[in-house]
Enzyme design. Sequence first.
Site, PDB file in Angstrom:
ATOM      1  N   ASP A 158      33.957  45.990 -45.797  1.00 49.91           N
ATOM      2  CA  ASP A 158      34.902  44.935 -46.141  1.00 49.91           C
ATOM      3  C   ASP A 158      34.530  44.366 -47.499  1.00 49.91           C
ATOM      4  O   ASP A 158      33.408  44.550 -47.986  1.00 49.91           O
ATOM      5  CB  ASP A 158      34.888  43.829 -45.087  1.00 49.91           C
ATOM      6  CG  ASP A 158      36.112  42.929 -45.138  1.00 49.91           C
ATOM      7  OD1 ASP A 158      37.080  43.302 -45.832  1.00 49.91           O
ATOM      8  OD2 ASP A 158      36.116  41.872 -44.482  1.00 49.91           O
ATOM      9  N   GLU A 161      36.854  45.550 -51.734  1.00 46.84           N
ATOM     10  CA  GLU A 161      36.955  46.422 -50.551  1.00 46.84           C
ATOM     11  C   GLU A 161      36.554  47.848 -50.888  1.00 46.84           C
ATOM     12  O   GLU A 161      35.832  48.508 -50.117  1.00 46.84           O
ATOM     13  CB  GLU A 161      38.388  46.365 -50.014  1.00 46.84           C
ATOM     14  CG  GLU A 161      38.721  45.041 -49.349  1.00 46.84           C
ATOM     15  CD  GLU A 161      40.205  44.821 -49.154  1.00 46.84           C
ATOM     16  OE1 GLU A 161      40.572  43.904 -48.401  1.00 46.84           O
ATOM     17  OE2 GLU A 161      41.017  45.568 -49.761  1.00 46.84           O
ATOM     18  N   HIS A 196      24.764  10.586 -42.050  1.00 49.45           N
ATOM     19  CA  HIS A 196      24.293   9.587 -43.003  1.00 49.45           C
ATOM     20  C   HIS A 196      24.976   8.235 -42.787  1.00 49.45           C
ATOM     21  O   HIS A 196      26.036   8.137 -42.148  1.00 49.45           O
ATOM     22  CB  HIS A 196      24.564  10.060 -44.430  1.00 49.45           C
ATOM     23  CG  HIS A 196      26.039  10.302 -44.687  1.00 49.45           C
ATOM     24  ND1 HIS A 196      26.920   9.286 -44.980  1.00 49.45           N
ATOM     25  CD2 HIS A 196      26.760  11.444 -44.681  1.00 49.45           C
ATOM     26  CE1 HIS A 196      28.128   9.782 -45.143  1.00 49.45           C
ATOM     27  NE2 HIS A 196      28.062  11.088 -44.963  1.00 49.45           N
ATOM     28  N   GLU A 231      27.865  18.824 -47.173  1.00 44.51           N
ATOM     29  CA  GLU A 231      29.209  18.654 -46.637  1.00 44.51           C
ATOM     30  C   GLU A 231      30.166  19.678 -47.239  1.00 44.51           C
ATOM     31  O   GLU A 231      29.869  20.316 -48.259  1.00 44.51           O
ATOM     32  CB  GLU A 231      29.702  17.227 -46.923  1.00 44.51           C
ATOM     33  CG  GLU A 231      31.107  16.886 -46.418  1.00 44.51           C
ATOM     34  CD  GLU A 231      31.269  17.052 -44.898  1.00 44.51           C
ATOM     35  OE1 GLU A 231      31.289  18.203 -44.434  1.00 44.51           O
ATOM     36  OE2 GLU A 231      31.398  16.036 -44.191  1.00 44.51           O
TER      37      GLU A 231
END
Length: 432
Positions: free
Chosen positions: A12, A53, A236, A312
Site C-alpha cells: 500500500d 502505491e 491538562h 493533541e
Amino acid sequence: MTQPRQFVIEADGGSRGNPGPAGYGAVVIDPVTGETLAEAAEYIGVATNNVAEYKGLIAGLKAAKALVPDASADGALQVRVRMDSKLVVEQMSGRWKIKHPDMKPLAAEAARILPASAVTYEWIPREKNKHADRLANEAMDAGKRGKQWEPSASTAALDTPRPSTTAGLPPVSGPPGDAAAGAARARAALSARPAAATGTASAVAPTPTASSTAPQVGWAAAPDLGAPATFVLLRHGETALTPEKRFSGSGGSDPELSATGRHQAERIAQSLAARGTIEEIVSSPLRRCRETAAAVAARLGLEVRIEDGLRETDFGAWEGLTFAEVRERYGPDLDAWLASAKAAPTGGGESFAEVARRVAATRDRLTARYAGRTVLLVTHVTPIKTLVRLALGAPPEAMFRMELSAASVSAVAYYSDGNVSLRLLNDTSHLR
C-alpha cells in the site's frame, strides 16, 4: 520436481495531500502459516497516492525476491500480490493501459523484478490491507518527524495478528477494535526481532509474528500475570480557550494554563501525592501539559519525560475557533469530520484515524517501557479518549460519546497476556 516457494505480498501507499508527504508499506507473508516473513516501508517525500502505491509494490516484490536466492529462475517462486489500489492491480495485470508518465517507469521497474509468470495480482478491500496500510502510515509519521521508518519501532505486524496455521491465504483483519494489542507480548516480539537489513530504497526486516494465544476473557481462573502497566490518564488543566470550548490542538497557539488551570494542577498534585501510587510521569510536549505535569512532579519528586506521541490532534484551520465558528466557515468539512474518522480538519489537520495510529504506537512503546509500573500520562482529550476507545474495542464514533473534563483523571491497566481493563473515567473528585 521441486515445488516453487509461495508468498503473498500485501502493499500500500499513501499521500497526505495527493500530492503531499507520502510513504509506502509492504509485507511478505507465508500463505500457509500466515507468518510475516518481511516488512518494507519508506517515507518518499512529496508524491501522489499512485506513485506511493507503485513504490510499495516494488518494495514488496524486492523483499520477496530477497528471500529466495534463485527467485529469477523459472518455477522457483510464485507470488500473489494483494493491494487495495484498483489502478495498480489492473495496470500490472495488463487489463488497463498505463497512460500517466509517472507510472510507466514504476510499472516497468516492478515488472522486471520477477518473471511475469511468477506474479499474479488481486484487488482487496482497504480493510483487508491493514498491515501494509499501517506500515505506510508509520513511514509517513516518521517522515513528519524528519526521520525514516525503522523496523525496530514498527507495531504493524502486532496490531494485525494472523493465525499460526491456515488452510489458505491468511486472514488480514485483526480483532474488533484494538483491545487485544498486548503490551508485554508486543515488546517481547519487538525485542526479539533481528537487526533490519536496509538498502538505499527502503528499510526491510524479517519479522516474527506475535503469540497466537488469545487473551483470556471473563472471570475464569487465570494464571498469575503479575502487575499490569497502569496508565493514569490526566487531562491538562484549563487554558483561556477551555471554557470557551475552542478547538485547541497541536497546530495552534500552544496556550499556557490559566489561573484556574494552575489551581487545578495543584489540586491534582495534592490528590496524587496522597494516593502515593505514581512511579513515573510522561507528558505531551504542549505547554499546558508540561505545566500540569511540572506541578505534579514537584509534589511527587519525580522527573517528567516528554513523549511527542501524546500531543493533541492538529485541528488545522479550526485551531482557536468555536464549534459554531467552524460550522459557519467550514460546514461541509465539519460534516465530513463528524461522519468519518478518516476525514481531517480543514487546512491539513490530522484525522482521528491518524491520531489513533499515533496513539496506539505510543501506547505500545510505553506499556513495554513501564511494564508492571503505574505511570501518569499528562495529555489531552483526543489521546485519552483514543486510549479508552481502543481498550474497549469501541468504534471511532465512541469518541463523540465521552465527556472528559479539564484536569480529570482516567485509568487503564494493560496486562501481559494482552487483556486491558478500564479502571476509571473522567474522575474530577479531587477538584471538589
